[in-house]
Design a protein around this motif. Structure first.
Motif, PDB file in Angstrom:
ATOM      1  N   ARG A  69       0.811  -1.535  -0.152  1.00  0.00           N
ATOM      2  CA  ARG A  69       0.147  -0.240   0.025  1.00  0.00           C
ATOM      3  C   ARG A  69       1.116   1.236  -0.100  1.00  0.00           C
ATOM      4  NH1 ARG A  69      -3.271  -1.656   5.349  1.00  0.00           N
ATOM      5  NH2 ARG A  69      -0.409  -2.045   5.943  1.00  0.00           N
ATOM      6  N   ILE A  70       2.065   1.070   0.469  1.00  0.00           N
ATOM      7  CA  ILE A  70       3.120   2.433   0.584  1.00  0.00           C
ATOM      8  C   ILE A  70       3.709   2.439   0.166  1.00  0.00           C
ATOM      9  CG2 ILE A  70       4.424   3.268   2.956  1.00  0.00           C
ATOM     10  CD1 ILE A  70       3.029   1.802   4.720  1.00  0.00           C
ATOM     11  N   GLU A  71       3.937   3.625  -1.373  1.00  0.00           N
ATOM     12  CA  GLU A  71       5.273   3.415  -2.626  1.00  0.00           C
ATOM     13  C   GLU A  71       6.890   3.011  -1.663  1.00  0.00           C
ATOM     14  OE1 GLU A  71       4.421   6.583  -5.258  1.00  0.00           O
ATOM     15  OE2 GLU A  71       4.941   5.999  -6.625  1.00  0.00           O
ATOM     16  N   ALA A  72       6.710   3.490  -0.465  1.00  0.00           N
ATOM     17  CA  ALA A  72       7.854   4.026   0.192  1.00  0.00           C
ATOM     18  C   ALA A  72       8.210   2.968   0.797  1.00  0.00           C
ATOM     19  CB  ALA A  72       8.224   4.737   1.439  1.00  0.00           C
ATOM     20  N   SER A  73       7.749   2.223   1.490  1.00  0.00           N
ATOM     21  CA  SER A  73       7.756   0.833   1.037  1.00  0.00           C
ATOM     22  C   SER A  73       8.331   0.138   0.324  1.00  0.00           C
ATOM     23  CB  SER A  73       6.590  -0.088   1.981  1.00  0.00           C
ATOM     24  OG  SER A  73       6.539  -1.233   2.571  1.00  0.00           O
ATOM     25  N   LEU A 119      -4.733  -2.826  -5.664  1.00  0.00           N
ATOM     26  CA  LEU A 119      -5.497  -1.934  -7.242  1.00  0.00           C
ATOM     27  C   LEU A 119      -3.911  -1.185  -6.625  1.00  0.00           C
ATOM     28  CD1 LEU A 119      -5.993  -2.097  -9.708  1.00  0.00           C
ATOM     29  CD2 LEU A 119      -8.123   0.503  -9.010  1.00  0.00           C
ATOM     30  N   ARG A 120      -3.969  -0.210  -5.701  1.00  0.00           N
ATOM     31  CA  ARG A 120      -2.762   0.539  -5.560  1.00  0.00           C
ATOM     32  C   ARG A 120      -1.586   0.128  -5.368  1.00  0.00           C
ATOM     33  NH1 ARG A 120      -4.137   4.503  -1.282  1.00  0.00           N
ATOM     34  NH2 ARG A 120      -2.784   3.289   0.109  1.00  0.00           N
ATOM     35  N   ALA A 162     -13.839  -7.580  -6.776  1.00  0.00           N
ATOM     36  CA  ALA A 162     -14.011  -7.880  -8.123  1.00  0.00           C
ATOM     37  C   ALA A 162     -12.804  -6.326  -8.563  1.00  0.00           C
ATOM     38  CB  ALA A 162     -15.741  -8.121  -8.100  1.00  0.00           C
ATOM     39  N   ALA A 163     -14.134  -5.860  -8.163  1.00  0.00           N
ATOM     40  CA  ALA A 163     -13.096  -3.782  -8.654  1.00  0.00           C
ATOM     41  C   ALA A 163     -12.071  -3.239  -8.789  1.00  0.00           C
ATOM     42  CB  ALA A 163     -13.890  -2.421  -7.977  1.00  0.00           C
ATOM     43  N   SER A 164     -11.186  -4.235  -8.055  1.00  0.00           N
ATOM     44  CA  SER A 164      -9.740  -4.320  -7.834  1.00  0.00           C
ATOM     45  C   SER A 164      -8.883  -5.125  -9.058  1.00  0.00           C
ATOM     46  CB  SER A 164      -8.932  -4.293  -6.088  1.00  0.00           C
ATOM     47  OG  SER A 164      -9.501  -5.621  -6.175  1.00  0.00           O
TER      48      SER A 164
END
Ligand SMILES: NC(=O)c1ccc[n+]([C@@H]2O[C@H](COP(=O)([O-])OP(=O)(O)OC[C@H]3O[C@@H](n4cnc5c(N)ncnc54)[C@H](O)[C@@H]3O)[C@@H](O)[C@H]2O)c1
Length: 254
Positions: A69-73, A119-120, A162-164
């Motif tokens: 979930r975390i871009e820095a991770s 998704l993210r 489902a949406a993801s």
């Protein structure tokens, strides 16, 4: 007698959500095919144990903590792999929350959480790997775990899940378009129900309904998804990009 070199010898793979289930199965199959594999997961202890198990089988693997979930991770984990092996050739965006239940009951926190991980997380994974592969100009493979839930309605899957998974198919095509000029292919796997820890959360009636709805009359096996990932990661799949590879026992023919 000469032996064929393993198909992915010399390649480095990065797998998200690799502490258990399909992520672990795919990591194991990539390592068996000769790749060096970074197993990453938000569950640090379990992913370390998973990597230890593969190392005991003689595989060249490392474990790294990663919260998708975390871009820095992502940046920290990716840097860890580059420090160790200098490159990433194969990116597997697998980490996800499997969510069920009526769409009338989904809270906004649940919606945000499922979309953030599924998704993210996939977006960050595609982007960090895509940037790296664009820079190295060595080509590459990005493989995203979608699901039949993203292609066809089913009472067994939550609407947020489902949406993801539908969103992942769109992301796959977007990154495939952007990265084609760099010989980076981006594809999605769309399994239906796989024999895995997530499936065991379904009740007996749901399991039976799903099996009956499948022309092949059984659930997908983990090794069948892993084999598809190894195929898409290999040289033989070099002309496939922006595609969705269905593993659904005939439930959706298109
Ligand atoms: N199992 C199935 O029947 C099935 C069917 C179709 C598609 N899929 C897809 O395959 C993939 C794997 O499914 P599975 O059944 O093995 O799932 P699973 O729940 O068994 O494993 C998911 C892994 O992701 C990790 N994870 C969760 N949140 C994370 C985060 N924020 N950052 C990093 N890691 C995180 C978990 O710790 C876990 O190890 C998922 O993308 C799923 O949607 C599964």
């Amino acid at each position: 007698m000469t032996t064929e070199p393993a198909g992915l010898a010399g390649r480095t793979a990065f797998v998200t959500g690799a502490a258990q289930g399909l992520g672990y199965g795919i990591a194991s199959a990539l390592a068996e095919a000769g790749a060096r594999v970074a197993l990453t997961d938000v569950d640090e202890d379990r992913v370390r144990d998973a990597a230890d198990a593969l190392r005991r089988e003689g595989r060249d693997v490392i474990a790294l903590p990663l919260d998708v979930r975390i871009e820095a991770s992502f940046e920290r984990a990716f840097a860890g792999v580059l420090d160790r092996w200098g490159r990433v050739d194969v990116m597997i965006n697998n980490a996800a929350l499997t969510a069920h239940g009526s769409l009338w009951d989904i809270t906004s926190d649940e919606w945000d959480e499922v979309l953030a991980v599924n998704l993210r997380g996939c977006f960050f994974g595609c982007r960090i790997a895509g940037r790296h592969m664009r820079e190295t100009r060595a080509g590459g493979r990005i493989i995203n775990l979608s699901s039949i839930a993203g292609q066809q309605a089913s009472a067994a899957s939550g609407a947020h899940y489902a949406a993801s998974k539908a969103g992942i198919l769109a992301l796959t095509r977007a990154f495939a378009t952007e990265l084609a000029a760099y010989r980076v292919t981006v594809n999605a796997l769309a399994p239906s129900a796989v024999e895995s820890p997530a499936l065991r959360e379904l009740d007996a009636a749901q399991r039976e309904r799903l099996a009956l709805a499948t022309p092949l009359g059984r659930f997908c096996e983990m090794h069948e998804v892993a084999a598809a990932a190894v195929f898409l990661a290999g040289d033989g799949a070099g002309y496939i990009t922006g595609a969705t590879l269905d593993l659904n026992g005939g439930r959706l023919m298109r």
